[in-house]
Design a protein around this motif. Structure first.
Motif, PDB file in Angstrom:
ATOM      1  N   GLY A   8       0.815  -1.200   0.000  1.00 29.00           N
ATOM      2  CA  GLY A   8       0.000   0.000   0.000  1.00 29.00           C
ATOM      3  C   GLY A   8       0.843   1.241   0.000  1.00 29.00           C
ATOM      4  N   PRO A   9       0.187   2.376  -0.159  1.00 31.56           N
ATOM      5  CA  PRO A   9       0.929   3.636  -0.185  1.00 31.56           C
ATOM      6  C   PRO A   9       1.448   3.992   1.200  1.00 31.56           C
ATOM      7  N   ALA A  10       2.419   4.873   1.235  1.00 36.93           N
ATOM      8  CA  ALA A  10       2.968   5.351   2.501  1.00 36.93           C
ATOM      9  C   ALA A  10       1.906   6.145   3.244  1.00 36.93           C
ATOM     10  N   LEU A  11       1.935   6.054   4.568  1.00 38.48           N
ATOM     11  CA  LEU A  11       1.023   6.839   5.384  1.00 38.48           C
ATOM     12  C   LEU A  11       1.490   8.285   5.413  1.00 38.48           C
ATOM     13  N   LEU A  12       0.546   9.210   5.459  1.00 40.85           N
ATOM     14  CA  LEU A  12       0.881  10.625   5.461  1.00 40.85           C
ATOM     15  C   LEU A  12       1.131  11.126   6.877  1.00 40.85           C
ATOM     16  N   THR A  13       2.042  12.067   6.994  1.00 44.53           N
ATOM     17  CA  THR A  13       2.234  12.762   8.265  1.00 44.53           C
ATOM     18  C   THR A  13       1.057  13.729   8.427  1.00 44.53           C
ATOM     19  N   PRO A  14       0.824  14.259   9.627  1.00 44.28           N
ATOM     20  CA  PRO A  14      -0.254  15.240   9.789  1.00 44.28           C
ATOM     21  C   PRO A  14      -0.103  16.456   8.860  1.00 44.28           C
ATOM     22  N   ALA A  15       1.105  16.919   8.654  1.00 44.51           N
ATOM     23  CA  ALA A  15       1.317  18.063   7.757  1.00 44.51           C
ATOM     24  C   ALA A  15       0.993  17.694   6.310  1.00 44.51           C
ATOM     25  N   GLU A  16       1.397  16.507   5.890  1.00 40.85           N
ATOM     26  CA  GLU A  16       1.087  16.057   4.531  1.00 40.85           C
ATOM     27  C   GLU A  16      -0.416  15.878   4.352  1.00 40.85           C
ATOM     28  N   ALA A  17      -1.084  15.337   5.366  1.00 39.02           N
ATOM     29  CA  ALA A  17      -2.536  15.147   5.295  1.00 39.02           C
ATOM     30  C   ALA A  17      -3.250  16.496   5.184  1.00 39.02           C
ATOM     31  N   ALA A  18      -2.789  17.493   5.931  1.00 39.02           N
ATOM     32  CA  ALA A  18      -3.395  18.829   5.864  1.00 39.02           C
ATOM     33  C   ALA A  18      -3.175  19.444   4.480  1.00 39.02           C
ATOM     34  N   ALA A  19      -1.986  19.290   3.929  1.00 44.14           N
ATOM     35  CA  ALA A  19      -1.699  19.817   2.590  1.00 44.14           C
ATOM     36  C   ALA A  19      -2.559  19.113   1.545  1.00 44.14           C
ATOM     37  N   GLN A  20      -2.728  17.814   1.704  1.00 38.89           N
ATOM     38  CA  GLN A  20      -3.553  17.061   0.760  1.00 38.89           C
ATOM     39  C   GLN A  20      -5.013  17.512   0.849  1.00 38.89           C
ATOM     40  N   GLU A  21      -5.520  17.719   2.042  1.00 41.97           N
ATOM     41  CA  GLU A  21      -6.903  18.185   2.195  1.00 41.97           C
ATOM     42  C   GLU A  21      -7.074  19.564   1.567  1.00 41.97           C
ATOM     43  N   GLU A  22      -6.082  20.425   1.693  1.00 39.19           N
ATOM     44  CA  GLU A  22      -6.148  21.748   1.066  1.00 39.19           C
ATOM     45  C   GLU A  22      -6.183  21.606  -0.454  1.00 39.19           C
ATOM     46  N   LYS A  23      -5.413  20.689  -0.996  1.00 39.37           N
ATOM     47  CA  LYS A  23      -5.405  20.440  -2.434  1.00 39.37           C
ATOM     48  C   LYS A  23      -6.792  19.967  -2.890  1.00 39.37           C
ATOM     49  N   PHE A  24      -7.394  19.036  -2.145  1.00 40.43           N
ATOM     50  CA  PHE A  24      -8.732  18.554  -2.490  1.00 40.43           C
ATOM     51  C   PHE A  24      -9.742  19.710  -2.434  1.00 40.43           C
ATOM     52  N   ARG A  25      -9.640  20.565  -1.415  1.00 42.42           N
ATOM     53  CA  ARG A  25     -10.548  21.699  -1.283  1.00 42.42           C
ATOM     54  C   ARG A  25     -10.431  22.615  -2.500  1.00 42.42           C
TER      55      ARG A  25
END
Length: 168
Positions: A8-25
């Motif tokens: 599976g893919p690598a798990l995201l750090t909290p900062a990466e998860a926040a950046a990804q959510e901003e990208k989705f937004r």
């Protein structure tokens, strides 16, 4: 990144998860802005049909995109923005290292006793005789490139998303 494991893919750090959510937004907003599906169709032909088929047109590297608009914007964005996060096993990248150390990656099109056959967009299938194979394995990475939408101007992303949503 913290490693999840080879399947599976690598798990995201909290900062990466926040950046990804901003990208989705950001891309949700571009989709909601309502692009031009006709202009999006031109981008689709140039960017997507190199690997995918739709209405019998295009290549057979990735899954067919007939009806993809029925999946909804969240599924479209997940596929476009994080293609390796949740992919069908048949579309994982397959890596072959030959005895001379050459690395080949692509979609595993055939696996026979005589050879492995890799498929890449815009190229003829590559047949690798079994006797030349040192190692061969699937990677936890999709053949679909990361950053496809990020490479487009905002208006182009809106247009492409409008066209994809129209594919019903």
């Amino acid at each position: 990144r913290r490693e999840r494991g080879s399947d599976g893919p690598a798990l995201l750090t909290p900062a990466e998860a926040a950046a990804q959510e901003e990208k989705f937004r950001r891309y949700r907003a571009l989709a909601a802005a309502g692009g031009d599906p006709a202009r999006g169709r031109e981008l689709f032909a140039a960017l997507c049909l190199a690997c995918h088929q739709q209405a019998g047109q295009g290549a057979q590297v990735g899954p067919a995109l007939d009806g993809v608009g029925l999946t909804g914007i969240e599924a479209l964005l997940r596929t476009l923005l994080t293609p390796s996060a949740a992919m069908e096993s048949a579309y994982r990248t397959y890596r072959v290292v030959t005895r001379d150390g050459t690395v080949h990656e692509g979609f595993l099109a055939a696996d026979t006793a005589e050879a492995l056959v890799l498929r890449l967009p815009g190229a003829p299938d590559r047949r690798i005789p079994r006797g030349e194979v040192r190692t061969a394995a699937y990677l936890a990475r999709s053949l679909m490139p990361e950053g496809l939408l990020e490479g487009l101007a905002p208006e182009q992303a809106s247009d492409l998303l409008a066209h994809l949503q129209s594919l019903r």
